[in-house]
Design an enzyme around this catalytic site. Structure first.
Site, short mmCIF file in Angstrom:
data_model
loop_
_atom_site.label_atom_id
_atom_site.label_comp_id
_atom_site.label_asym_id
_atom_site.label_seq_id
_atom_site.Cartn_x
_atom_site.Cartn_y
_atom_site.Cartn_z
N HIS A 1 0.83 -1.16 -0.07
CA HIS A 1 -0.10 -0.08 -0.03
C HIS A 1 0.83 1.15 -0.09
O HIS A 1 1.19 1.72 1.13
CB HIS A 1 -0.94 -0.07 1.15
CG HIS A 1 -2.00 1.10 1.25
ND1 HIS A 1 -3.04 1.02 2.00
CD2 HIS A 1 -2.06 2.27 0.56
CE1 HIS A 1 -3.78 2.05 1.89
NE2 HIS A 1 -3.08 2.99 0.78
N HIS B 1 -9.45 1.05 -1.50
CA HIS B 1 -9.68 1.74 -0.21
C HIS B 1 -10.90 1.62 0.42
O HIS B 1 -11.85 1.73 -0.21
CB HIS B 1 -9.03 3.19 -0.14
CG HIS B 1 -7.74 3.30 -0.59
ND1 HIS B 1 -7.03 2.96 -1.49
CD2 HIS B 1 -6.87 4.09 0.17
CE1 HIS B 1 -5.65 3.12 -1.39
NE2 HIS B 1 -5.75 4.15 -0.53
N GLU C 1 -11.45 3.77 5.66
CA GLU C 1 -10.42 4.57 6.26
C GLU C 1 -11.25 5.73 7.09
O GLU C 1 -11.10 5.64 8.24
CB GLU C 1 -9.52 5.21 5.08
CG GLU C 1 -8.60 6.19 5.48
CD GLU C 1 -7.69 6.64 4.47
OE1 GLU C 1 -8.43 6.74 3.35
OE2 GLU C 1 -6.59 7.59 4.71
N HIS D 1 1.34 4.82 -2.67
CA HIS D 1 0.71 5.65 -3.86
C HIS D 1 2.17 6.24 -4.37
O HIS D 1 2.65 7.21 -3.87
CB HIS D 1 -0.24 6.53 -3.48
CG HIS D 1 -1.51 5.99 -2.72
ND1 HIS D 1 -2.67 5.88 -3.73
CD2 HIS D 1 -1.63 5.82 -1.50
CE1 HIS D 1 -3.63 5.17 -2.72
NE2 HIS D 1 -2.94 5.35 -1.51
N ASP E 1 1.41 4.11 2.65
CA ASP E 1 0.72 4.85 1.92
C ASP E 1 1.26 6.01 1.31
O ASP E 1 1.61 5.95 0.12
CB ASP E 1 -0.17 5.30 3.35
CG ASP E 1 -1.67 5.83 2.59
OD1 ASP E 1 -1.94 5.60 1.52
OD2 ASP E 1 -2.57 6.35 3.40
N ASP E 2 1.50 7.30 1.72
CA ASP E 2 2.26 8.30 1.22
C ASP E 2 3.31 8.83 2.10
O ASP E 2 3.09 9.93 2.54
CB ASP E 2 0.95 9.47 0.95
CG ASP E 2 -0.13 8.85 0.21
OD1 ASP E 2 -0.17 8.84 -0.90
OD2 ASP E 2 -1.26 8.67 0.85
N1 HPA Z 1 -6.58 7.20 1.07
C1 HPA Z 1 -7.38 7.75 0.07
N2 HPA Z 1 -6.61 8.03 -0.96
C2 HPA Z 1 -5.45 8.34 -1.35
C3 HPA Z 1 -4.77 7.98 -0.07
C4 HPA Z 1 -5.38 7.51 1.16
O1 HPA Z 1 -4.70 7.03 2.13
N3 HPA Z 1 -3.37 8.42 -0.56
C5 HPA Z 1 -3.51 8.51 -1.58
N4 HPA Z 1 -4.67 8.79 -2.03
ZN ZN Z 2 -3.76 4.71 0.16
#
Ligand code: HPA
Ligand code: ZN
Length: 351
Positions: free
Chosen positions: A20, A200, A203, A22, A281-282
């Site tokens: 996971h 996703h 969240e 991006h 994630d990011d």
């Molecule tokens: N959630 C939803 N969209 C996203 C995320 C996330 O954590 N990171 C990059 N796009």
């Molecule tokens: Zn994500």
């Protein structure tokens, strides 16, 4: 809770898979400014420091606004290559052996960047990583859920000439108000094409979105999924069906899903038998790559070496790797944890 130094070292060194991440979320502020200069793109921030100072998120949307602004510097194949190579080097340093990387074509095609540039730039870097670092990887095309399903269909069609470059589709961006059923048809089409499916869910959105992603989109993994904890029957189903949740603790903390990691549901989900995994994630936006996520989680929650071994195993088990390579990685993980275990106490021989 303080993390034992020996366990911290083992956590850093264990082989792991990143499921996971991006790729646009790995753009560090320094690289954003370098690419902005190279491409003559004007940024609404005067310096790296000013950009970093804007990383004070209150929720998912406040992050996405800045994340899409950051991605606006990506124009050429070389930009996508450089971004991906920078990520790979960070991942290799954290003993990530395999990554399944999300990319958001619509973020780029909407600005006039051809999908071929996006896919080729990322794929070329991953091919180089394979030979240079023995780093295996695949790509997952994500649809932006704040856009229409029609737009997602057009994106999938545009990507089909490059079908051999990606293994699956995902669903990201603003979750609330954009439920899984909005993308039922395009996910059915992806399934017909033999593509893997992830989304996703849970969240910021409710546990119901996790269930709907499974039932309606027929996904094989859930990204985040932490809100599943609100629904005991769903937790039991996730455990029974071995549906992995790709959890990103620092992301959850920074986007206020769990402002205090000590309250995170990860340990409870793991103890309930759910195939939880830990990812970044990011990472350029949330304060750390894989090892930072693992360490922060182990600092905050009562997790031990057996949990770490399980989390590392889960990351490869939940991957879309071909079975032979998956088995090789799992053997590597098991050997690592067996050899890193403290020696057994000496036994006295019994007659
Ligand atoms: N959630 C939803 N969209 C996203 C995320 C996330 O954590 N990171 C990059 N796009
Ligand atoms: Zn994500």
């Amino acid at each position: 809770m303080t993390l034992d130094a020996a366990l911290a070292e083992r956590i850093r060194r264990t082989p792991k898979a990143e499921l996971h991440v991006h790729i646009e979320g790995t753009l560090e502020p320094e690289l954003i400014f370098r690419l902005a200069q190279r491409n003559q793109v004007k940024l609404p921030y005067s310096s790296v420091e000013a950009l970093r100072a804007a990383y004070a998120f209150t929720d998912l949307q406040s992050f996405l606004d800045i994340y899409y602004a950051g991605a606006s510097v990506l124009l050429t194949e070389e930009d996508f290559f450089d971004m991906t190579m920078a990520y790979v080097e960070r991942a290799v340093a954290d003993n990530v052996r395999h990554a399944e990387i999300f990319f958001d074509p619509q973020t780029h095609t909407a600005r006039g960047v051809d999908i071929e540039i996006v896919i080729d730039g990322i794929a070329d870097a991953l091919a180089q990583a394979r030979t240079q670092y023995d780093f295996s990887s695949s790509m997952i095309l994500c649809f932006l859920r704040h856009l229409s399903e029609e737009d997602a269909f057009a994106t999938l069609e545009a990507a089909l000439p490059y079908r051999d470059r990606f293994v699956g589709v995902g669903l990201d961006s603003s979750e609330r108000g954009n439920p899984p059923e909005k993308f039922a048809r395009v996910f059915a089409r992806a399934r017909e094409l033999g593509l893997h499916r992830v989304a996703h869910a849970g969240e910021e959105g409710p546990a119901d979105y996790v269930r709907d992603a499974l039932d309606i989109l027929q996904v094989e993994r859930i990204d985040h999924g932490v809100r599943a904890i609100d629904d005991p029957a769903l937790v039991e189903r996730l455990a029974r069906e071995r549906i992995a949740l790709t959890v990103c603790p620092l992301s959850n903390q920074k986007l206020k899903v769990y402002p205090d990691l000590r309250d995170h549901s990860l340990k409870k989900l793991l103890d309930a038998g759910v195939a939880v995994t830990i990812h970044s994630d990011d990472p350029a936006y949330f304060g750390g790559y894989m090892n930072a996520n693992w360490e922060a989680t182990f600092e905050a929650l009562p997790l031990d070496a057996a949990d770490a071994h399980r989390l590392a195993r889960n990351s490869f088990e939940a991957s879309f790797l071909r079975p032979a390579l998956k088995a090789e990685y799992l053997t590597e993980v098991d050997r690592f944890w067996q050899s890193a275990s403290p020696p057994e106490p000496a036994r006295t021989a019994t007659a």
